[in-house]
Design a protein around this motif. Structure first.
Motif, PDB file in Angstrom:
ATOM      1  N   LEU A 252       0.834  -1.207   0.000  1.00 29.45           N
ATOM      2  CA  LEU A 252       0.000   0.000   0.000  1.00 29.45           C
ATOM      3  C   LEU A 252       0.868   1.257   0.000  1.00 29.45           C
ATOM      4  CD1 LEU A 252      -2.347  -1.767   2.359  1.00 29.45           C
ATOM      5  CD2 LEU A 252      -3.298  -0.437   0.500  1.00 29.45           C
ATOM      6  N   GLU A 253       1.942   1.207   0.777  1.00 25.81           N
ATOM      7  CA  GLU A 253       2.856   2.355   0.877  1.00 25.81           C
ATOM      8  C   GLU A 253       3.492   2.670  -0.483  1.00 25.81           C
ATOM      9  OE1 GLU A 253       5.986   1.267   3.549  1.00 25.81           O
ATOM     10  OE2 GLU A 253       7.364   2.748   2.739  1.00 25.81           O
ATOM     11  N   SER A 254       3.765   1.615  -1.274  1.00 27.71           N
ATOM     12  CA  SER A 254       4.537   1.807  -2.508  1.00 27.71           C
ATOM     13  C   SER A 254       3.659   1.791  -3.764  1.00 27.71           C
ATOM     14  CB  SER A 254       5.602   0.711  -2.603  1.00 27.71           C
ATOM     15  OG  SER A 254       4.970  -0.558  -2.591  1.00 27.71           O
ATOM     16  N   SER A 255       2.341   1.811  -3.591  1.00 26.94           N
ATOM     17  CA  SER A 255       1.456   1.732  -4.760  1.00 26.94           C
ATOM     18  C   SER A 255       1.382   3.084  -5.494  1.00 26.94           C
ATOM     19  CB  SER A 255       0.047   1.317  -4.300  1.00 26.94           C
ATOM     20  OG  SER A 255      -0.893   1.634  -5.296  1.00 26.94           O
ATOM     21  N   ASP A 256       1.834   3.099  -6.753  1.00 30.32           N
ATOM     22  CA  ASP A 256       1.747   4.333  -7.547  1.00 30.32           C
ATOM     23  C   ASP A 256       0.290   4.713  -7.796  1.00 30.32           C
ATOM     24  OD1 ASP A 256       4.449   4.721  -7.653  1.00 30.32           O
ATOM     25  OD2 ASP A 256       4.696   3.520  -9.484  1.00 30.32           O
ATOM     26  N   LEU A 257      -0.565   3.688  -7.981  1.00 31.05           N
ATOM     27  CA  LEU A 257      -1.983   3.960  -8.207  1.00 31.05           C
ATOM     28  C   LEU A 257      -2.553   4.739  -7.015  1.00 31.05           C
ATOM     29  CD1 LEU A 257      -4.658   3.454  -9.795  1.00 31.05           C
ATOM     30  CD2 LEU A 257      -4.964   1.424  -8.373  1.00 31.05           C
ATOM     31  N   LEU A 258      -2.296   4.236  -5.798  1.00 34.94           N
ATOM     32  CA  LEU A 258      -2.851   4.901  -4.615  1.00 34.94           C
ATOM     33  C   LEU A 258      -2.227   6.277  -4.405  1.00 34.94           C
ATOM     34  CD1 LEU A 258      -3.179   1.955  -2.081  1.00 34.94           C
ATOM     35  CD2 LEU A 258      -4.943   2.987  -3.517  1.00 34.94           C
TER      36      LEU A 258
ATOM     37  N   CYS B 221      -0.610   6.713   5.348  1.00 33.14           N
ATOM     38  CA  CYS B 221      -0.896   5.989   6.587  1.00 33.14           C
ATOM     39  C   CYS B 221       0.052   4.795   6.720  1.00 33.14           C
ATOM     40  CB  CYS B 221      -2.359   5.551   6.590  1.00 33.14           C
ATOM     41  SG  CYS B 221      -2.803   4.623   8.047  1.00 33.14           S
ATOM     42  N   ALA B 222       0.227   4.044   5.623  1.00 36.87           N
ATOM     43  CA  ALA B 222       1.079   2.846   5.666  1.00 36.87           C
ATOM     44  C   ALA B 222       2.492   3.195   6.113  1.00 36.87           C
ATOM     45  CB  ALA B 222       1.102   2.190   4.292  1.00 36.87           C
ATOM     46  N   LEU B 223       2.983   4.309   5.621  1.00 36.66           N
ATOM     47  CA  LEU B 223       4.357   4.728   5.922  1.00 36.66           C
ATOM     48  C   LEU B 223       4.578   4.961   7.414  1.00 36.66           C
ATOM     49  CD1 LEU B 223       6.923   5.448   4.351  1.00 36.66           C
ATOM     50  CD2 LEU B 223       6.055   7.775   4.107  1.00 36.66           C
ATOM     51  N   ASN B 224       3.499   5.213   8.132  1.00 32.47           N
ATOM     52  CA  ASN B 224       3.594   5.485   9.572  1.00 32.47           C
ATOM     53  C   ASN B 224       3.616   4.221  10.427  1.00 32.47           C
ATOM     54  OD1 ASN B 224       3.249   8.449  10.600  1.00 32.47           O
ATOM     55  ND2 ASN B 224       2.186   8.304   8.642  1.00 32.47           N
ATOM     56  N   ILE B 225       3.483   3.049   9.810  1.00 38.52           N
ATOM     57  CA  ILE B 225       3.360   1.814  10.603  1.00 38.52           C
ATOM     58  C   ILE B 225       4.730   1.196  10.855  1.00 38.52           C
ATOM     59  CG2 ILE B 225       2.419  -0.527  10.620  1.00 38.52           C
ATOM     60  CD1 ILE B 225       0.113   0.509   8.901  1.00 38.52           C
TER      61      ILE B 225
ATOM     62  N   VAL C  27      10.287  -1.163   8.462  1.00 38.13           N
ATOM     63  CA  VAL C  27      10.130  -1.770   7.143  1.00 38.13           C
ATOM     64  C   VAL C  27       9.851  -3.278   7.246  1.00 38.13           C
ATOM     65  CG1 VAL C  27      12.583  -2.221   6.630  1.00 38.13           C
ATOM     66  CG2 VAL C  27      11.011  -1.611   4.778  1.00 38.13           C
ATOM     67  N   GLN C  28      10.399  -3.941   8.262  1.00 39.69           N
ATOM     68  CA  GLN C  28      10.122  -5.377   8.426  1.00 39.69           C
ATOM     69  C   GLN C  28       8.647  -5.609   8.743  1.00 39.69           C
ATOM     70  OE1 GLN C  28      12.704  -3.810   9.847  1.00 39.69           O
ATOM     71  NE2 GLN C  28      14.535  -5.058   9.874  1.00 39.69           N
ATOM     72  N   VAL C  29       8.116  -4.783   9.638  1.00 41.09           N
ATOM     73  CA  VAL C  29       6.693  -4.908  10.002  1.00 41.09           C
ATOM     74  C   VAL C  29       5.826  -4.640   8.772  1.00 41.09           C
ATOM     75  CG1 VAL C  29       4.824  -3.909  11.389  1.00 41.09           C
ATOM     76  CG2 VAL C  29       7.086  -4.232  12.412  1.00 41.09           C
ATOM     77  N   ARG C  30       6.195  -3.602   8.018  1.00 39.19           N
ATOM     78  CA  ARG C  30       5.366  -3.237   6.853  1.00 39.19           C
ATOM     79  C   ARG C  30       5.464  -4.280   5.737  1.00 39.19           C
ATOM     80  NH1 ARG C  30       7.542   1.880   8.156  1.00 39.19           N
ATOM     81  NH2 ARG C  30       8.772   2.103   6.254  1.00 39.19           N
ATOM     82  N   ASN C  31       6.546  -5.009   5.719  1.00 39.77           N
ATOM     83  CA  ASN C  31       6.734  -6.026   4.685  1.00 39.77           C
ATOM     84  C   ASN C  31       5.889  -7.274   4.942  1.00 39.77           C
ATOM     85  OD1 ASN C  31       8.026  -6.695   2.279  1.00 39.77           O
ATOM     86  ND2 ASN C  31       9.424  -8.052   3.376  1.00 39.77           N
ATOM     87  N   LYS C  32       5.539  -7.553   6.184  1.00 41.48           N
ATOM     88  CA  LYS C  32       4.762  -8.766   6.520  1.00 41.48           C
ATOM     89  C   LYS C  32       3.319  -8.450   6.924  1.00 41.48           C
ATOM     90  CE  LYS C  32       5.743 -12.645   6.997  1.00 41.48           C
ATOM     91  NZ  LYS C  32       5.493 -13.696   5.991  1.00 41.48           N
ATOM     92  N   GLY C  33       3.148  -7.359   7.665  1.00 46.06           N
ATOM     93  CA  GLY C  33       1.817  -7.045   8.207  1.00 46.06           C
ATOM     94  C   GLY C  33       0.851  -6.679   7.085  1.00 46.06           C
TER      95      GLY C  33
ATOM     96  N   GLN D 293      -6.003  15.071   1.433  1.00 43.95           N
ATOM     97  CA  GLN D 293      -5.974  14.068   2.504  1.00 43.95           C
ATOM     98  C   GLN D 293      -4.673  14.189   3.298  1.00 43.95           C
ATOM     99  OE1 GLN D 293      -6.163  10.516   0.080  1.00 43.95           O
ATOM    100  NE2 GLN D 293      -8.406  10.555   0.049  1.00 43.95           N
ATOM    101  N   ALA D 294      -4.719  13.786   4.551  1.00 43.84           N
ATOM    102  CA  ALA D 294      -3.487  13.791   5.355  1.00 43.84           C
ATOM    103  C   ALA D 294      -3.641  12.853   6.547  1.00 43.84           C
ATOM    104  CB  ALA D 294      -3.183  15.202   5.848  1.00 43.84           C
ATOM    105  N   TYR D 295      -2.503  12.319   7.018  1.00 48.43           N
ATOM    106  CA  TYR D 295      -2.481  11.523   8.253  1.00 48.43           C
ATOM    107  C   TYR D 295      -1.433  12.125   9.180  1.00 48.43           C
ATOM    108  CZ  TYR D 295      -2.477   7.571  11.430  1.00 48.43           C
ATOM    109  OH  TYR D 295      -2.604   6.794  12.554  1.00 48.43           O
ATOM    110  N   GLN D 296      -1.833  12.410  10.409  1.00 50.43           N
ATOM    111  CA  GLN D 296      -0.930  12.975  11.418  1.00 50.43           C
ATOM    112  C   GLN D 296      -0.890  12.025  12.590  1.00 50.43           C
ATOM    113  OE1 GLN D 296       0.524  16.233  12.274  1.00 50.43           O
ATOM    114  NE2 GLN D 296       0.519  16.680  10.086  1.00 50.43           N
TER     115      GLN D 296
END
Ligand code: FAD
Length: 288
Positions: free
Chosen positions: A81-87, A97-101, A104-110, A181-184
């Motif tokens: 989701l973080e790396s989707s050009d479409l999104l 939002c994804a970038l805040n989780i 990188v290991q967590v984001r790669n599996k979760g 849109q924004a996420y804080q």
């Protein structure tokens, strides 16, 4: 730190997964990225008899447009989701939002489905799906049904999922017109989870006034919620400083802000107001 004994199955299809879950409604549990469930099992907070690993069902991981919706498969990872050009081009709140989780290991599996289904009161995805007015597609022994995100989150780690059901897809209305849109997030310094997380989707009229707002809040209460009183207060205003100052005072309406060793209830409420205002300003600055 060692989980209780369990069996493990890795079905190749959704149908197989549903039938495995139905074979042991009390003892079976879905495994997706494992980044919340495995820690809970190691602490013996969860002791499933059987893990049904849905992360290997290839048809459950996708991001695509269909008509006026964005469809996201439940096992799509945070990184996808973080790396989707479409999104990034049609709904940037999701990659933000994804970038805040976690890291990188967590984001790669979760997975987004795992995070939404877990309903962690400090998880990031619930705020985003609430702000975007998402619908969740749930499939179980009695077929498929859809649930609005605001009805899905019931309480602390509790959702409206029924025994044997799998969250299959997240459906998001495709943003259109003039929107920003924004996420804080205020991350907890020890865990990185949200002390407060505010997701904002703003739609503007041609004259710059606020047509509609979606505000999702996480970290503040026992479950993520939509700050409907803020949304109502913003609608029709020109989003100037006075309008924002008045609207954000409502961000904790109807909830008891949590209190813990890091943030008292008053401090958390204060953070929620400050960061709701910042998130609205950031979303406004991104309107195209
Ligand atoms: C070090 C670390 C840091 C983290 N930091 C953050 C953070 O900053 N922000 C944040 O939001 N999260 C954070 N997380 C949590 C992470 O995002 C998890 O990936 C997420 O909460 C759960 O997703 P998962 O795919 O790993 O689910 P799992 O752990 O596999 O499952 C979680 C729960 O959901 C159920 N489940 C999973 N998928 C489905 C489905 N499709 N349908 C029905 N039920 C399902 C499981 O049975 C289980 O009960 C962190 C985790 C770790 C380990």
């Amino acid at each position: 730190m060692i989980p209780a004994t369990f069996d493990y199955q890795a079905p190749a299809t959704l149908e197989e997964a549903l039938s495995l879950l139905a074979s042991d409604l009390d003892g079976a549990k879905i495994l997706a990225g494992g980044h919340s469930l495995i820690p809970a099992m190691k602490l013996r907070l969860a002791q499933p008899q059987l893990l049904v690993d849905i992360a290997r069902i290839k048809s459950l991981a996708y991001i695509r447009e269909e008509g006026d919706k964005i469809l996201i498969g439940a096992t799509t990872t945070h990184y996808q989701l973080e790396s989707s050009d479409l999104l990034k081009s049609i709904c940037p709140l999701l990659p933000d939002c994804a970038l805040n989780i976690g890291d990188v290991q967590v984001r790669n599996k979760g997975t987004i489905g795992g995070s939404v289904a877990h309903s962690d009161p400090a998880g990031d995805w619930p705020a985003a799906v609430l702000a975007l007015g998402a619908e969740l597609v749930l499939v179980g022994p009695n077929g498929e049904r859809t649930e609005k995100a605001e009805d899905f989150f019931v309480d602390l780690f509790t959702t409206s999922l029924l025994p044997g059901e799998i969250l299959r897809e997240i459906r998001i209305p495709k943003p259109s017109g003039r929107f920003g849109q924004a996420y804080q997030k205020v991350p907890h310094p020890a865990t990185g989870y949200a002390v407060v997380g505010i997701a904002v989707h703003l739609e503007l009229n041609d004259d710059g006034s606020c047509k509609a707002a979606g505000i999702g809040v996480t970290g503040v209460s026992t479950k993520a919620y939509r700050a409907e009183a803020v949304e109502t207060a913003l609608a029709g205003t020109n989003l100037d400083d006075n309008a924002l100052a008045a609207a954000v005072t409502h961000v904790c309406d109807g909830v008891n802000a949590l209190s813990d060793l890091y943030a008292s209830s008053d401090y958390r409420s204060h953070l929620a107001q400050v960061h709701t205002r910042r998130a609205i300003q950031a979303a406004k600055s991104k309107v195209k």
